[in-house]
Design an enzyme around this catalytic site. Sequence first.
Site, PDB file in Angstrom:
ATOM      1  N   ASP A 152       0.858  -1.174   0.000  1.00  0.00           N
ATOM      2  CA  ASP A 152       0.000   0.000   0.000  1.00  0.00           C
ATOM      3  C   ASP A 152       0.907   1.240   0.000  1.00  0.00           C
ATOM      4  OD1 ASP A 152      -2.187   1.575   0.072  1.00  0.00           O
ATOM      5  OD2 ASP A 152      -2.727   1.187   2.143  1.00  0.00           O
TER       6      ASP A 152
ATOM      7  N   ASP B   2      -1.830  -2.939   6.298  1.00  0.00           N
ATOM      8  CA  ASP B   2      -2.181  -2.857   7.714  1.00  0.00           C
ATOM      9  C   ASP B   2      -3.652  -2.572   7.965  1.00  0.00           C
ATOM     10  OD1 ASP B   2      -2.316  -0.279   6.839  1.00  0.00           O
ATOM     11  OD2 ASP B   2      -1.012   0.578   8.382  1.00  0.00           O
TER      12      ASP B   2
ATOM     13  N   ASP C 204      -6.809  -4.793   3.548  1.00  0.00           N
ATOM     14  CA  ASP C 204      -5.620  -5.542   3.128  1.00  0.00           C
ATOM     15  C   ASP C 204      -5.700  -7.025   3.476  1.00  0.00           C
ATOM     16  OD1 ASP C 204      -4.076  -3.356   2.042  1.00  0.00           O
ATOM     17  OD2 ASP C 204      -3.848  -2.638   4.093  1.00  0.00           O
TER      18      ASP C 204
ATOM     19  N   ASN D 258      31.266 -40.482  11.513  1.00  0.00           N
ATOM     20  CA  ASN D 258      29.996 -39.796  11.267  1.00  0.00           C
ATOM     21  C   ASN D 258      29.684 -38.805  12.387  1.00  0.00           C
ATOM     22  OD1 ASN D 258      27.701 -39.626   9.483  1.00  0.00           O
ATOM     23  ND2 ASN D 258      26.488 -40.571  11.098  1.00  0.00           N
TER      24      ASN D 258
ATOM     25  N   ASP E  77      29.409 -34.741  11.986  1.00  0.00           N
ATOM     26  CA  ASP E  77      28.186 -34.054  12.405  1.00  0.00           C
ATOM     27  C   ASP E  77      28.506 -32.888  13.333  1.00  0.00           C
ATOM     28  OD1 ASP E  77      26.491 -35.643  10.958  1.00  0.00           O
ATOM     29  OD2 ASP E  77      26.028 -37.009  12.600  1.00  0.00           O
TER      30      ASP E  77
END
Length: 882
Positions: free
Chosen positions: A356, A624, A628, A717, A721
Site C-alpha cells: 500500500d 495494515d 488488506d 559420522n 556431524d
Amino acid sequence: MKRMNKKTYSKHKLEDNKQIIEQTLRSMAYLPENMLFSDMASTKEGLTLEAVAGKQDEYGKNVITAGSKNTVLHRLLDAVVNPFNVILLIIAVITFFTDVVASSRPDYLTVTIIVTLVLLSSLVAFVQSQRSNAAAEKLSKMISNTAEVLRDGISMEVPMDEIVPGDIIRLSAGDMLPADVRFLTTKDTFVAQAALTGESNPVEKFSALPRKEDCSLTDLQNIGFMGSNIVSGSALAIVLATGNHTYFGSMAKSLTGDKAKTSFERGVDSVSKLLIRMMIIIVPIVFLINGLIKGDWAGALLFSISIAVGLTPEMLPVIMTSTLAKGAVSMSKHKVIVRTLGAIQTFGEMDVLCTDKTGTLTEDKIILEKYMNLHGEDDPRILRHAYLNSHFQTGLKNLIDIAIIDRANENGLEDMIADYRCIDEIPFDFSRRRMSVVLIDKNDKRQLITKGAVEEILDISSHIEINGQVVPIDDKTRRIALATYEAHNKDGLRMIAIAQKNQVPDSGAFSVADEQDMVLIGFIGFLDPPKESAKTAITALREHGVRTVVLTGDSEGVAIKVCGKVGVDNSRVLSGLDIEKMSDSELLKAVATCDLFAKLSPSQKERVVKMFQMAGHTVGYMGDGINDAPPLRQADVGISVDTAVDIAKETADIILLKKDLMVLEEGVIEGRRTFGNIVKYIKMAASGNFGNMISIIAASIFLPFLPMLPVQILTQNLLCDFSQMGIPFDSVDVEYIKKPRNWETKSIKLFMAFLGPVSSVFDILCFAIMWWIIGAKTEALSPLFQCGWFVFGTLSQVIVIHMIRTGKLPFVQSKPSLPLFFSTFIVVIVAFVIGFTDVSIALDMASLPLTFLPWLAAILVGYLLCVQLIKSLYIRKYEEWM
C-alpha cells in the site's frame, strides 16, 4: 441452562463438547437482555475488576489449546521421530541382535554409538526447538492484539487473552471478535465469518432476538463467533464464552489441520527422500558385494548397516531448526517478527513486493492542507462540516479523521460540538467508500453530512452548491467541480468530497438508502509527504532483486505523484475500473509492465496479487488495514505492522515493529542468509554421500578386507556431524543475497554429480597410498589401512566445508564465522589425535606412522585444489554455486 467453567469443561473431550457449546450459545441468543446480564453476572457498565479476577481464575486464559501441537511433548516427539532417526533405530535393533544376542562375544560398542547418535541429534533438535519456541513466544509478545472493554464503567484496552465471559466489548471495522459474543447494539455491523461457515460474503448482525427457533447456530444474527472480524459498522457486545469454550474452540481439531507445505519444506522433503533412496539402493549392493567376494556374510551385514548410518544425514532436522531459529532471532533485532519459522525462507525467496502507499511510502502523518469550495477557494464552512462528520462518527477513526479534528481544534471549532447531537450514523465501508452522520442542532434542525471519495459522492449528489447557490448538477457544474478536484489531485493532494442535505426523516433508523439527493458543497485536501527513506529502500530492494509494486485504494493523481518521488515506475497506471474490465489473461500480461495500481478495492488487490503468482513470482504483500486482509491471505508471505488492525496482524506471516521498507530490506537479507546456510548443509550432505557411495563400492570390490569397521564409520559420522554445528551461525557471501533464492532440487543433483566423484577419486588415491606406499595390504594390517582412510575421510569431509560454503576463495576472499571455524578446527585436532596416537586402538585401528603425514597433506591439498577448480567450472557454466 448451565454455563461451563474451566473444571466442567475439562471433564469432557473437546470433540464431544461441540454439541454442548452449540446448545449453550443458542439458548443465550434467545434470552431477554435482563436475563442475559443476570446469567453472565454482568451489567451494561461491564464487570468490576474484582469480578474479572475471579472469572480469570475460573475460566483461565482466553486462548485455544485444543488441537495445539506446540507442547513440550510434541516437540520432543518431533525431535526423536523423524525419518533419519527411525532408520538409525532400526539399524540399532538389527545390530543389537547381530553383535550381542547372536554373538559368542557380545560387543555393545556399535549399538552404543548408534544410540548415542540418535540421542545426541534428538537432544540438540529438542533443545533448539525449545529455544526456537521460547524465541517465538517472546517475539509474539511484542505484537499486541487488544480489545476495547468496559470495566467499572470505564473503557479500556486489554490484551485479548485476558477477556472473560461477561465482559462488555466495543467493536468497530477491522476488529477481530476475541470471543463468542452476543450483540447488544449494532450499527450496519457486517461480519466476515468465512473461516467458520465458508460464506464468501460478510453477514449483517443485529441486536434483536432471533425470530426463528430452527435456524442454524451460525445463522443467528445476534451471535458473533471468535475468529471472525468486523468488516464495517460498529457494535457493543457481551462476551458469552472464551478460549476452548467457544464455538471455534469446539472445532479446533478440525480447523487446525496441517498447513500446506512451503516450497522450502517441499524441497527439503525431496532431498531427504533422495538421500534415503540412495541409502536404500547402496546398502543391499554393498552387502552382496562384500558377502560374495569376502565370504563373510555376518561381517558384510554389519558393514552395510554401518554404511546406512554413515549415509543418513541425521543432523538435517537439527541444522534446519537451529538455522531457522537463529534467523528469527536475528530478524527480530531488525524489528522484523516472524510468526511462523517457515516464512523466513519465503521472505528471502520473494521477488515482488506489493505494498500500500500510505505509511509505507509516505510519512503516515496526514496533514489537512486545504478546505475549499468547488472553485478551489478556501472556505471555513467546509472544514466545519468535515469536523462534525469526523467528530461524531463512532467507527474506526483513521488518519484522515484525526487530521480533520486536529485542524478544527487549531481553528477553535471545538466549542461548536456542544450545539449538536448525533442521532445516527452510516459507517464507512470499502464498497461505498464514504460515511455519514445524522445530526440534530439546538434548533432541532436535522442534517445528514457525508464525506468520501470524490466520484462516489458525486454519484449520490443531485445538487451542487456553487457561488452561494444550490443548483441541480449539470455538465457545466460537474466540470467545474471535477476541474478543481483534478488540479489539486495532480499536485499530490488526497481529495475528499463533502456533501450534506437537510431533508432528513424525523424518525426511524437511517441506512445507505438515505445517502441520495445530496448537495455537494466542497473538498478537503490532505498531504501525506513521501518518506525520505522510501526511495533509498526501494532502490535497495531493487538491487536485491525485489520489484516494488504499489496497490492503493487512493486516487491516481496522488499515487502517481508519490510514486514518482520515491522511485516506483509510474509510467503506466491501472485503476480498479481498468482491472474490472480485464480478463485474467489480459491482467496477467499487464502485471509484467505495470508497477502502480490505483483506486483498488480489497478484492481487486487480491486479484492482482494472484496474477503476479500466476506469472511465476513469489509475492509478498504489505498492508495494515482491514481492506488488506484478502491480499495478505493470497500472498506467499503476508507482511503487516504492529499498529495494524487485528485481522491484518492475524493474517500476516511477518510483523514489522516499524512501518518502513528499510526494515523490510533487512528482513529479506536475513531470510536469504538463513536459506543459504541450510542449503550449504544439504549440498554438503548430498554430494558427500554420493561420493562415499562410489568409494565404498570400489573398496568393497578390490579390497580383501573392509575399508573401515562399523564402529569406525559411526565415530567418523559423529565427528563430521559435530563439525557442521557451526553452519547455522555462518556468514553468507554478499553476492548470494543479492537476488531471490528458491528451492531447486535440480541444482542439488547437479552439485552431487560434480563434487561427488571428485571426493571418490581422492578416496581411491588414499587407498592406493595405504596399499602400495604404507604397505597395509594384508588382513593383519587392515587396522592400519582403516586408520588411514578414517583420518583422510574425516579431514576431507570437514575441511571441504570451507570450500563448499562459499563461491569465493575460502579464508582469503570469504571468511567463515567463528562458531563454524571452531567446530571444524576442533574436529581436525581430534582426528589427528585419534589417527596418530594409541587412541586409535580403542576403535580397533592401528596408529599411523609419521611418514603418512606428507602423503596425507599432499592428497588433502590436491583434493582442495581440485574442488576449487571444479567450483570455478561449475560457476562459469551455471552462474551460481550455493
